[in-house]
Design a protein around this motif. Sequence first.
Motif, mmCIF file in Angstrom:
data_model
loop_
_atom_site.group_PDB
_atom_site.id
_atom_site.type_symbol
_atom_site.label_atom_id
_atom_site.label_comp_id
_atom_site.label_asym_id
_atom_site.label_seq_id
_atom_site.Cartn_x
_atom_site.Cartn_y
_atom_site.Cartn_z
ATOM 1 N N THR A 63 7.379 -21.607 3.273
ATOM 2 C CA THR A 63 6.234 -21.234 4.089
ATOM 3 C C THR A 63 6.069 -22.192 5.264
ATOM 4 O O THR A 63 6.593 -23.311 5.248
ATOM 5 C CB THR A 63 4.949 -21.244 3.229
ATOM 6 N N ARG A 64 5.304 -21.734 6.257
ATOM 7 C CA ARG A 64 4.853 -22.603 7.337
ATOM 8 C C ARG A 64 3.408 -23.047 7.121
ATOM 9 O O ARG A 64 2.795 -23.661 8.011
ATOM 10 C CB ARG A 64 4.977 -21.882 8.679
ATOM 11 N N ALA A 65 2.864 -22.752 5.978
ATOM 12 C CA ALA A 65 1.451 -23.022 5.724
ATOM 13 C C ALA A 65 1.138 -24.513 5.815
ATOM 14 O O ALA A 65 1.930 -25.358 5.393
ATOM 15 C CB ALA A 65 1.058 -22.492 4.352
ATOM 16 N N ALA A 160 -0.570 -19.255 5.907
ATOM 17 C CA ALA A 160 0.599 -18.609 6.497
ATOM 18 C C ALA A 160 1.337 -17.888 5.373
ATOM 19 O O ALA A 160 1.188 -18.248 4.199
ATOM 20 C CB ALA A 160 1.515 -19.634 7.177
#
Length: 385
Positions: A63-65, A160
């Motif tokens: 993820t890009r979180a 995200a």
Amino acid sequence: MSTGELLTTPLTADLLRGALDPEHTERGLLPHRLPARARAQNTDGRLATAQSQPSGVRLVLRTRATVVELDTLPTKRVYVGVPPRPDGVYDLLVDGRLTDRSHVPGGNILTIDMTTGSAEVTPGPAGTLRFDGLPAELKVVEIWLPHNETTELIALRTDAPVEPVPAPDRRVWLHHGSSISHGSDAASPTTTWPARAAAIGGVELINLGFGGGALLDPFTARALRDTPADLISVKLGINLVNADLMRLRAFTPAVHGFLDTIREGHPTTPLLVVSPLLCPIHEDTPGPAVPDLSGIAEGKLRFRASGDPAETAAGKLTLGVIREELARIVAQRAVGDPHIRHLDGRELYGEKDFAELPLPDALHPDAAAHLRIGERFADLVLRAG
């Protein structure tokens, strides 16, 4: 994105590693480390609890979180007369590096009375784990679940999208053992000795270490048989002594049967049989191990061996007897099985280690000893091939 705008991702088995049988519940996902068939054949409440405590189990996602929230329902143990245990620890790894640690408040309470053996569950609320300030680039996020708390996963939220991560292209190490392998008094899930060894050795861990549950159960052998692995280790002995479960006459064929079952599914997989670590109370004295209640008033729980050393003549087991017999069994089997090996557990934790890092309750290594044992195992086994 504000907290109210977090995305919810369904909790599915492909986000988990280290659990043989994630169970879909009414509220979410409950990781089990024994398959349903084994659980159905088990009648021991202690083992049922231990296999549901997710030692080695982790949530893995790409993820890009920058924010990750996880709602869980933990079940926390409380021993009557003993100070409360600290909450279970969740370890956060980003691209393989430990980045943060936290815990979840609330949860169910399992109250255990060591004097009577009774246990009672008091229901409690779910809680929320939150990690924020993560780097915004694409990365692999791992949340290692508490090794010593049953943990039902309720909801996953991020700022995200997330996706599962394919299994890495590295060897799978399948391990079975007692509460020491389960994690006992390790500081966190990534610092149990098997997790530490796996990290150093660069292998993918599946940990079937069960507190009080390394008892040569056939259903555990079948779980090992049916789980794909590139290396298998079984650490046997301490539970058979401290439970006073069997005599030498039963022990030897039970070990052979356990290993035979594993070999049905893994005929040529490297198989390591590890004998017990040093444990002075049981080196020459049989079990059962019983709580030493003399320190309960001061909040100290220790154990003592209640058997008589003279009973070994009648076949009662001690750690010394078990080490000698395991070495003999492996040597006998190695004549026809070139892929089996034996490791004396005292090479992982022996007399010099006990002098420096004694067992706080006379049975279980502390957090520092877990790290040492893991490093030794990595050097002796995983790095050595």
